[in-house]
Design an enzyme around this catalytic site. Structure first.
Site, PDB file in Angstrom:
ATOM      1  N   ASP A  75      -7.587  13.219 -24.720  1.00 36.39           N
ATOM      2  CA  ASP A  75      -7.655  11.814 -24.317  1.00 36.39           C
ATOM      3  C   ASP A  75      -6.998  11.020 -25.438  1.00 36.39           C
ATOM      4  O   ASP A  75      -7.604  10.778 -26.489  1.00 36.39           O
ATOM      5  CB  ASP A  75      -9.118  11.404 -24.128  1.00 36.39           C
ATOM      6  CG  ASP A  75      -9.254   9.936 -23.712  1.00 36.39           C
ATOM      7  OD1 ASP A  75      -8.279   9.173 -23.887  1.00 36.39           O
ATOM      8  OD2 ASP A  75     -10.337   9.565 -23.230  1.00 36.39           O
ATOM      9  N   ARG A 101      -2.592  -2.900 -18.187  1.00 30.72           N
ATOM     10  CA  ARG A 101      -3.843  -2.155 -18.042  1.00 30.72           C
ATOM     11  C   ARG A 101      -3.645  -1.119 -16.944  1.00 30.72           C
ATOM     12  O   ARG A 101      -3.363  -1.462 -15.804  1.00 30.72           O
ATOM     13  CB  ARG A 101      -4.986  -3.096 -17.648  1.00 30.72           C
ATOM     14  CG  ARG A 101      -5.198  -4.229 -18.613  1.00 30.72           C
ATOM     15  CD  ARG A 101      -6.567  -4.813 -18.458  1.00 30.72           C
ATOM     16  NE  ARG A 101      -7.527  -3.959 -19.085  1.00 30.72           N
ATOM     17  CZ  ARG A 101      -7.790  -3.963 -20.393  1.00 30.72           C
ATOM     18  NH1 ARG A 101      -7.142  -4.777 -21.196  1.00 30.72           N
ATOM     19  NH2 ARG A 101      -8.684  -3.146 -20.906  1.00 30.72           N
ATOM     20  N   GLU A 133      -0.511   4.875  -0.425  1.00 34.11           N
ATOM     21  CA  GLU A 133      -1.292   6.100  -0.659  1.00 34.11           C
ATOM     22  C   GLU A 133      -0.407   7.331  -0.520  1.00 34.11           C
ATOM     23  O   GLU A 133       0.428   7.407   0.388  1.00 34.11           O
ATOM     24  CB  GLU A 133      -2.451   6.183   0.347  1.00 34.11           C
ATOM     25  CG  GLU A 133      -3.581   5.255  -0.023  1.00 34.11           C
ATOM     26  CD  GLU A 133      -4.745   5.324   0.942  1.00 34.11           C
ATOM     27  OE1 GLU A 133      -4.696   6.097   1.899  1.00 34.11           O
ATOM     28  OE2 GLU A 133      -5.707   4.566   0.732  1.00 34.11           O
ATOM     29  N   TYR A 142       0.852  -1.198   0.000  1.00 30.88           N
ATOM     30  CA  TYR A 142       0.000   0.000   0.000  1.00 30.88           C
ATOM     31  C   TYR A 142       0.879   1.236   0.000  1.00 30.88           C
ATOM     32  O   TYR A 142       1.859   1.303   0.735  1.00 30.88           O
ATOM     33  CB  TYR A 142      -0.889   0.029   1.253  1.00 30.88           C
ATOM     34  CG  TYR A 142      -2.354  -0.118   0.909  1.00 30.88           C
ATOM     35  CD1 TYR A 142      -2.997   0.865   0.154  1.00 30.88           C
ATOM     36  CD2 TYR A 142      -3.076  -1.229   1.302  1.00 30.88           C
ATOM     37  CE1 TYR A 142      -4.332   0.724  -0.188  1.00 30.88           C
ATOM     38  CE2 TYR A 142      -4.411  -1.372   0.959  1.00 30.88           C
ATOM     39  CZ  TYR A 142      -5.033  -0.393   0.213  1.00 30.88           C
ATOM     40  OH  TYR A 142      -6.353  -0.533  -0.123  1.00 30.88           O
ATOM     41  N   THR A 201      -4.843   5.716 -21.376  1.00 31.39           N
ATOM     42  CA  THR A 201      -4.598   4.391 -20.831  1.00 31.39           C
ATOM     43  C   THR A 201      -3.193   4.004 -21.274  1.00 31.39           C
ATOM     44  O   THR A 201      -2.587   4.638 -22.133  1.00 31.39           O
ATOM     45  CB  THR A 201      -5.605   3.355 -21.372  1.00 31.39           C
ATOM     46  OG1 THR A 201      -5.648   3.470 -22.795  1.00 31.39           O
ATOM     47  CG2 THR A 201      -6.990   3.582 -20.800  1.00 31.39           C
ATOM     48  N   LYS A 256      -3.088   0.248 -24.765  1.00 31.74           N
ATOM     49  CA  LYS A 256      -3.539   0.121 -26.159  1.00 31.74           C
ATOM     50  C   LYS A 256      -2.301   0.185 -27.063  1.00 31.74           C
ATOM     51  O   LYS A 256      -1.449  -0.682 -26.963  1.00 31.74           O
ATOM     52  CB  LYS A 256      -4.579   1.200 -26.460  1.00 31.74           C
ATOM     53  CG  LYS A 256      -5.820   1.062 -25.554  1.00 31.74           C
ATOM     54  CD  LYS A 256      -6.911   2.051 -25.902  1.00 31.74           C
ATOM     55  CE  LYS A 256      -8.178   1.798 -25.112  1.00 31.74           C
ATOM     56  NZ  LYS A 256      -8.272   2.502 -23.839  1.00 31.74           N
TER      57      LYS A 256
HETATM   58  N1  DSN Z   1     -13.103   0.167 -24.204  1.00 33.33           N
HETATM   59  C1  DSN Z   1     -12.144   1.064 -24.774  1.00 33.33           C
HETATM   60  C2  DSN Z   1     -12.097   0.898 -26.256  1.00 33.33           C
HETATM   61  O1  DSN Z   1     -12.281  -0.203 -26.680  1.00 33.33           O
HETATM   62  O2  DSN Z   1     -11.848   1.818 -26.991  1.00 33.33           O
HETATM   63  C3  DSN Z   1     -12.497   2.400 -24.393  1.00 33.33           C
HETATM   64  O3  DSN Z   1     -12.942   2.437 -23.087  1.00 33.33           O
END
Ligand code: DSN
Length: 422
Positions: free
Chosen positions: A203, A238, A59, A57, A229, A232
């Site tokens: 984003d 993740r 924080e 942990y 994120t 991707k």
């Molecule tokens: N689920 C993601 C996507 O597939 O683009 C976005 O949240």
């Protein structure tokens, strides 16, 4: 045939879970994975996510934690932050958001109050739920105004963005989304945000790897706040990050912790650091450009076969296809493609007359197939498999699918993935 790294302790302790993990590794090996938000992480990233850092942990932030024993965690998080700043050329990075939705929520918490107006892209046009869509907390707790794409062009309508911004004076403007096949014009968004005094949030979840590798223009220097994120095109675990300029740094950090979250997921932070180390290498720039080359080749091959691509093609990793002219809806096509060995998702297309749970389109991305080594010369074959499957759906010819899946398995046997040995 097994998952890599090997999982003998899991297999001994819990064969049921181990069996599912092994089967999933095999499934990921045998499919052409075209879900635009997915990838294959390296074995180093996989190893980092499975470490004792998950036990801790922490924080707070490095040097200012609410728990003791942070001698090494502080170093891990600082490493991830410094790598993020260096890869993207950003003044500030927060690597603690659990994923993309909390990262976006932190932007609201930092720079808007409940009820404030926010301007984001409409979900059916390619935006994200958290850009103010009605079913999301962001659409319920704030006052959303939505822009979209031009009916003829399929591209973001910047005139509409400007008009809506002038009329509604939003606190936040979101640029980016989940189904945008074209280059995002960050300077144009920045000019609009400046004019109306809004904070511009880019984003870049989908395109972060392309930005890192120089295959898409960077929002740094245009957007004050950048959310992404990490899993991707960036090819990390993740998780998520928020980048910002120095002026907005404190508010971002305060919003993530203690505003929204408790302890960061330190095993994820370590894996983000590893992924960013990979993204800093010259080979990652080659990877990012190869993703785009593959997407363009796949788009060309599909257009040749009469497919109707939103905006007519792609500038990035993503293709959005309206299947109306093929006489097939998106959902049955996506489900049949899955049975034929091609994994993607059904998706709304702009001005879709059908419902989101049964829309007209499918969405494809090339990040994962590029990681495993497929190149533009393979894309006509991928397009042929997609076309054969869609034609089979139109004729209700389920029997055609196993042969396609077998051909795909045969090709992919020569393209190993990290995470599985055949
Ligand atoms: N689920 C993601 C996507 O597939 O683009 C976005 O949240």
């Amino acid at each position: 045939m097994s998952h890599q790294p090997a999982i003998p302790a899991l297999a001994a302790a819990d064969p049921e879970v181990a069996g599912l993990v092994e089967d999933e590794a095999k499934r990921q090996h045998e499919k052409i994975r075209l879900i635009a938000s997915e990838n294959y992480v390296s074995q180093a990233v996989l190893e980092a996510t499975g470490t004792v850092l998950t036990n801790k942990y922490s924080e707070g932030y490095a040097g200012k934690r609410y728990y003791e024993g942070q001698q090494l965690i502080d170093q891990v998080e600082t490493l991830a932050i410094e790598r993020a700043k260096s890869v993207f050329g950003a003044e500030h990075a927060n690597v603690q958001p659990y994923s993309g939705s909390p990262a976006n929520l932190a932007a609201y918490l930092a720079f808007a109050k409940p009820g404030d107006t926010v301007l984001g892209m409409a979900l059916p046009d390619g935006g994200h739920l958290t850009h103010g869509w009605s079913v999301s907390a962001t659409g319920k707790w704030f006052t959303p105004v939505r822009y979209g794409v031009g009916k003829e062009t399929g591209r973001v309508d910047l005139d509409q963005v400007r008009d809506l911004a002038r009329e509604h004076r939003p606190k936040l403007i979101f640029a980016g989304g989940t189904a945008i096949p074209r280059t995002i014009d960050f300077p144009a968004f920045a000019e609009i945000a400046r004019e109306v005094g809004a904070v511009l949030v880019a984003d870049i979840a989908h395109i972060a790897g392309l930005v890192a590798g120089g295959a898409h223009p960077s929002p740094v220097g245009h957007a004050q706040v950048i959310t992404t994120t990490t899993h991707k095109t960036l090819r990390g675990p993740r998780g998520a990050m928020i980048l910002s300029d120095a002026e907005h740094a404190k508010a971002v950090d305060k919003a993530v912790f203690p505003g929204l979250q408790g302890g960061p997921h330190n095993h994820t932070t370590a894996a983000i650091a590893v992924a960013l180390g990979e993204a800093a290498k010259p080979s990652f720039a080659d990877y990012a450009h190869a993703i785009v080359a593959n997407a363009k080749a796949l788009a060309e091959a599909l257009v040749e076969r009469g497919y109707d691509l939103v905006s007519g093609g792609t500038d990035n990793h993503l293709l959005l296809i309206d299947l109306t002219n093929k006489g097939v809806a998106g959902k049955p096509a996506a489900q049949a493609l899955d049975r034929a060995g091609i994994e993607l998702n059904y998706n709304t297309v702009p001005f879709d007359p059908r419902k989101p749970f049964d829309p007209s389109g499918i969405r494809l991305g090339t990040a994962a197939i590029t990681t495993r080594g497929l190149r533009p010369e393979h894309q006509p074959q991928v397009a042929e498999w997609i076309d054969r499957t869609v034609a089979a759906v139109a004729k209700d010819d389920e029997a055609a699918l196993p042969a396609i899946a077998a051909e795909i398995r045969e090709l992919l046997a020569s393209f190993p993935i990290p995470g599985y040995t055949a």
